[in-house]
Motif scaffolding. Structure first.
Motif, PDB file in Angstrom:
ATOM      1  N   ALA A  52       0.825  -1.204   0.000  1.00 14.05           N
ATOM      2  CA  ALA A  52       0.000   0.000   0.000  1.00 14.05           C
ATOM      3  C   ALA A  52       0.863   1.260   0.000  1.00 14.05           C
ATOM      4  O   ALA A  52       0.686   2.160  -0.830  1.00 14.05           O
ATOM      5  N   GLY A  53       1.807   1.333   0.923  1.00 10.88           N
ATOM      6  CA  GLY A  53       2.636   2.518   1.015  1.00 10.88           C
ATOM      7  C   GLY A  53       3.539   2.713  -0.182  1.00 10.88           C
ATOM      8  O   GLY A  53       3.713   3.835  -0.674  1.00 10.88           O
ATOM      9  N   THR A  71     -15.303   5.827  11.107  1.00 10.26           N
ATOM     10  CA  THR A  71     -15.959   7.122  11.266  1.00 10.26           C
ATOM     11  C   THR A  71     -14.959   8.190  11.689  1.00 10.26           C
ATOM     12  O   THR A  71     -14.981   9.331  11.186  1.00 10.26           O
ATOM     13  N   LEU A  72     -14.064   7.827  12.597  1.00 11.56           N
ATOM     14  CA  LEU A  72     -13.000   8.763  12.987  1.00 11.56           C
ATOM     15  C   LEU A  72     -12.081   9.055  11.816  1.00 11.56           C
ATOM     16  O   LEU A  72     -11.676  10.212  11.588  1.00 11.56           O
ATOM     17  N   ALA A  73     -11.740   8.012  11.055  1.00 10.73           N
ATOM     18  CA  ALA A  73     -10.838   8.196   9.914  1.00 10.73           C
ATOM     19  C   ALA A  73     -11.435   9.130   8.875  1.00 10.73           C
ATOM     20  O   ALA A  73     -10.719   9.946   8.273  1.00 10.73           O
ATOM     21  N   ASP A  74     -12.735   9.040   8.669  1.00 10.39           N
ATOM     22  CA  ASP A  74     -13.395   9.894   7.683  1.00 10.39           C
ATOM     23  C   ASP A  74     -13.352  11.368   8.080  1.00 10.39           C
ATOM     24  O   ASP A  74     -13.507  12.248   7.217  1.00 10.39           O
ATOM     25  N   GLY A  83      -0.946   1.383   8.515  1.00  7.18           N
ATOM     26  CA  GLY A  83      -0.858   0.505   9.676  1.00  7.18           C
ATOM     27  C   GLY A  83      -2.228   0.193  10.262  1.00  7.18           C
ATOM     28  O   GLY A  83      -3.267   0.559   9.697  1.00  7.18           O
ATOM     29  N   PRO A  84      -2.259  -0.477  11.404  1.00 12.67           N
ATOM     30  CA  PRO A  84      -3.541  -0.787  12.050  1.00 12.67           C
ATOM     31  C   PRO A  84      -4.302   0.477  12.414  1.00 12.67           C
ATOM     32  O   PRO A  84      -3.768   1.362  13.086  1.00 12.67           O
ATOM     33  N   ILE A  85      -5.551   0.552  11.993  1.00 12.27           N
ATOM     34  CA  ILE A  85      -6.338   1.763  12.201  1.00 12.27           C
ATOM     35  C   ILE A  85      -6.601   2.009  13.676  1.00 12.27           C
ATOM     36  O   ILE A  85      -6.644   3.171  14.126  1.00 12.27           O
ATOM     37  N   ASP A  86      -6.742   0.950  14.483  1.00 13.01           N
ATOM     38  CA  ASP A  86      -6.996   1.141  15.909  1.00 13.01           C
ATOM     39  C   ASP A  86      -5.779   1.738  16.615  1.00 13.01           C
ATOM     40  O   ASP A  86      -5.921   2.551  17.533  1.00 13.01           O
ATOM     41  N   VAL A 124      -5.508  13.016   6.246  1.00 15.16           N
ATOM     42  CA  VAL A 124      -4.961  11.665   6.412  1.00 15.16           C
ATOM     43  C   VAL A 124      -5.817  10.691   5.612  1.00 15.16           C
ATOM     44  O   VAL A 124      -7.048  10.711   5.689  1.00 15.16           O
ATOM     45  N   HIS A 125      -5.136   9.835   4.843  1.00 19.72           N
ATOM     46  CA  HIS A 125      -5.804   8.786   4.071  1.00 19.72           C
ATOM     47  C   HIS A 125      -5.401   7.430   4.642  1.00 19.72           C
ATOM     48  O   HIS A 125      -4.234   7.214   5.000  1.00 19.72           O
ATOM     49  N   PHE A 126      -6.346   6.496   4.688  1.00 23.43           N
ATOM     50  CA  PHE A 126      -6.111   5.165   5.247  1.00 23.43           C
ATOM     51  C   PHE A 126      -6.289   4.136   4.132  1.00 23.43           C
ATOM     52  O   PHE A 126      -7.330   4.099   3.470  1.00 23.43           O
ATOM     53  N   VAL A 127      -5.280   3.281   3.952  1.00 25.19           N
ATOM     54  CA  VAL A 127      -5.368   2.285   2.887  1.00 25.19           C
ATOM     55  C   VAL A 127      -4.548   1.053   3.255  1.00 25.19           C
ATOM     56  O   VAL A 127      -3.530   1.151   3.938  1.00 25.19           O
ATOM     57  N   GLY A 128      -5.020  -0.123   2.828  1.00 20.98           N
ATOM     58  CA  GLY A 128      -4.285  -1.360   3.080  1.00 20.98           C
ATOM     59  C   GLY A 128      -5.053  -2.302   3.990  1.00 20.98           C
ATOM     60  O   GLY A 128      -6.088  -1.966   4.570  1.00 20.98           O
ATOM     61  N   ARG A 129      -4.534  -3.504   4.106  1.00 20.89           N
ATOM     62  CA  ARG A 129      -5.205  -4.574   4.870  1.00 20.89           C
ATOM     63  C   ARG A 129      -5.455  -4.175   6.306  1.00 20.89           C
ATOM     64  O   ARG A 129      -6.544  -4.405   6.841  1.00 20.89           O
ATOM     65  N   LEU A 130      -4.494  -3.557   6.964  1.00 24.71           N
ATOM     66  CA  LEU A 130      -4.632  -3.217   8.375  1.00 24.71           C
ATOM     67  C   LEU A 130      -5.388  -1.911   8.575  1.00 24.71           C
ATOM     68  O   LEU A 130      -6.182  -1.779   9.508  1.00 24.71           O
TER      69      LEU A 130
END
Length: 370
Positions: free
Chosen positions: A15-16, A326-329, A234-237, A334-340
Motif C-alpha cells: 500500500a505505502g 468514522t474517525l478516519a473519515d 498501519g492498524p487503524i486502531d 490523512v488517508h487510510f489504505v491497506g489490509r490493516l
C-alpha cells in the motif's frame, strides 16, 4: 512554515510503496517510513544463509484478474509464470485442495467422472436457506464429512475459531471443483516476480522524489509531521490510540528450515488441517523457480498474539472497525489504505488496486478499469 514533503506515507509494504511511487511520479515529494529495517512489508524476500531465496513472513504468491494491477507491477519486474498447487494431508493421503474430482475419487475409492462428482456433492451437501457463516458455506457446498476432513481443523488452528464463528467470506475464498483442475488459483494472471519481491519494491521506490527512512516509527514523527498530508497503512486502531478498544488480528509464527535435499515436497504448499500444530509447509524453490543446492521450507503456526497479519472477519469486529472508520473519515489530511488500515482480508492485488484507486482520487484522475 513550508513542509519539506507533500506526503508522509507510513508503511513501506504494497500500500505505502504503490502510493509513494504514484505520487512521486506525479511530482509530489514523498517521505516513506517503516519501523522494520526493510521495504516490502510482509512480501519482503531475501536469501537465507545458504543462498536460497525465502519469504521471511510466509509465502506470497501473486495472482490477479485485474489487468491494470498486473501491468502496473510489471513496470517494476519481469514475471515468471507460476501456478500454485496445494495438497492437504488427510489421514495418510495427500489430496488436492481445493477439492476436485481427484480428491473425491482418491478419498473415497471411487471412479467418478465430472457428472458423477457433481451428483456426489449434491447428495452429501447440506443445503442452507441462508448463508451467514463459513460453516454454512462449507456444509452447503460439500457436506459434513469433507468439512470435518479439510476445513474444521484447519480453521480452528488458523483463526482460533470454529467455522460457525467466522463470516461467510472466509470459506467462500476456496472453491469446490468437479473436474481435475488442481490449481489453487484460477486468476488470469499467475506469476512471481522473476528476481523476487524485494527487487521489485526497490525498483518501484527508486524515484528522486521518494525518501525512504527505515527503522522509523510513526510515533517519532507524529508530533511534528514533516508533510502536508499523511497516508497511513498501519492498524487503524493503533492510529487512534485504541480509543474504542483493540481490533482483533491473527498473527503467525514462522519456523524456517534449510534442508540438504534439492526437493522436500511435491508441490509448493502442503496443508495440515488436522493433527499437526502447524497449518502448512511451503517450499520456496517451488514458488521462485530458483536452481541451487539444498532447499528451504517454512512451517506456519497461527498465534493470537504478535504482529497483526489477518483481520478477523466477524460481524462484531466489523462493527468496531466502523467506529474507527468514522474517525478516519473526519481526518481531512490523512488517508487510510491497506489490509490493516481498512481492516480487510485483502490479497496482494487487492491492496495494489486500493492504493491505485486512492492515488487516482488524490490526483483527481479517472481511470478506466480492466
Amino acid at each position: 512554515m513550508t513542509k519539506p514533503y507533500d506526503f508522509l506515507i507510513v508503511g513501506a509494504g504494497y500500500a505505502g510503496s504503490v502510493c509513494a511511487e504514484r505520487l512521486a511520479a506525479a511530482g509530489r515529494r514523498v517521505l516513506l517510513i517503516d519501523r522494520r529495517p526493510h521495504i516490502g512489508g510482509n512480501a519482503y524476500d531475501c536469501l537465507n544463509a545458504q543462498g536460497v531465496l525465502i519469504h521471511p513472513y510466509g509465502p506470497h504468491i501473486f495472482h490477479t484478474n485485474a489487468r491494470r494491477v498486473f501491468d502496473y507491477l510489471g513496470g517494476f519486474t519481469r514475471w515468471r509464470f507460476y501456478e500454485h498447487r496445494v495438497l492437504a494431508k488427510v489421514g495418510r493421503q495427500f489430496l488436492p485442495i481445493p477439492i476436485n474430482r481427484v480428491t473425491i475419487n482418491r478419498l473415497y475409492g471411487l471412479e467418478l467422472d465430472e457428472a458423477g462428482v457433481a451428483a456426489h456433492l449434491e447428495r452429501v451437501r447440506e443445503p442452507k436457506n441462508e448463508i451467514r457463516t463459513s460453516l454454512d458455506v462449507v456444509l452447503n457446498s460439500v457436506g459434513g464429512d469433507l468439512c470435518d476432513k479439510f476445513f474444521s481443523g484447519y480453521t480452528k488452528k488458523q483463526w482460533g475459531l470454529d467455522l460457525s464463528e467466522l463470516a461467510a467470506g472466509v470459506a467462500a475464498r476456496i472453491p469446490t471443483r468437479t473436474n481435475d483442475d488442481d490449481r489453487y488459483f484460477t486468476d488470469r494472471f499467475q506469476f512471481m516476480p522473476e528476481q523476487g519481491y524485494a527487487r521489485m519494491f526497490e525498483t518501484m521506490l527508486a524515484h528522486p522524489n521518494i525518501e525512504v527512512r527505515l527503522g522509523t516509527d510513526f510515533a517519532e514523527l507524529r508530533r511534528d509531521i514533516p508533510a502536508s498530508k499523511v497516508i497511513y497503512t498501519g492498524p487503524i486502531d493503533f492510529y487512534f490510540d485504541y480509543r474504542f478498544g483493540k481490533l482483533p488480528y491473527r498473527s503467525l509464527e514462522f519456523q524456517h528450515e534449510h534442508r540438504p535435499e534439492d526437493a522436500y515436497q511435491p508441490v509448493g504448499t502442503i496443508n495440515y488441517p488436522n493433527e499437526e500444530d502447524y497449518t502448512r509447509i511451503t517450499e520456496f524453490k517451488k514458488l521462485t523457480g530458483q536452481v541451487c543446492a539444498g532447499t528451504a521450507i517454512v512451517r506456519e503456526f497461527p498465534r493470537a498474539e504478535g504482529d497483526p497479519y489477518y483481520p478477523v472477519p466477524r460481524p462484531e469486529n466489523e462493527l468496531l472497525f466502523k467506529r474507527y472508520q468514522t474517525l478516519a473519515d473526519q481526518e481531512e489530511e490523512v488517508h487510510f489504505v491497506g489490509r490493516l488500515a481498512q481492516y480487510r482480508y485483502y490479497n496482494m492485488d487487492q491492496v495494489v488496486a486500493a492504493s491505485l484507486a486512492l492515488t487516482d482520487k488524490i490526483l483527481g484522475r479517472q481511470v478506466a478499469q480492466r
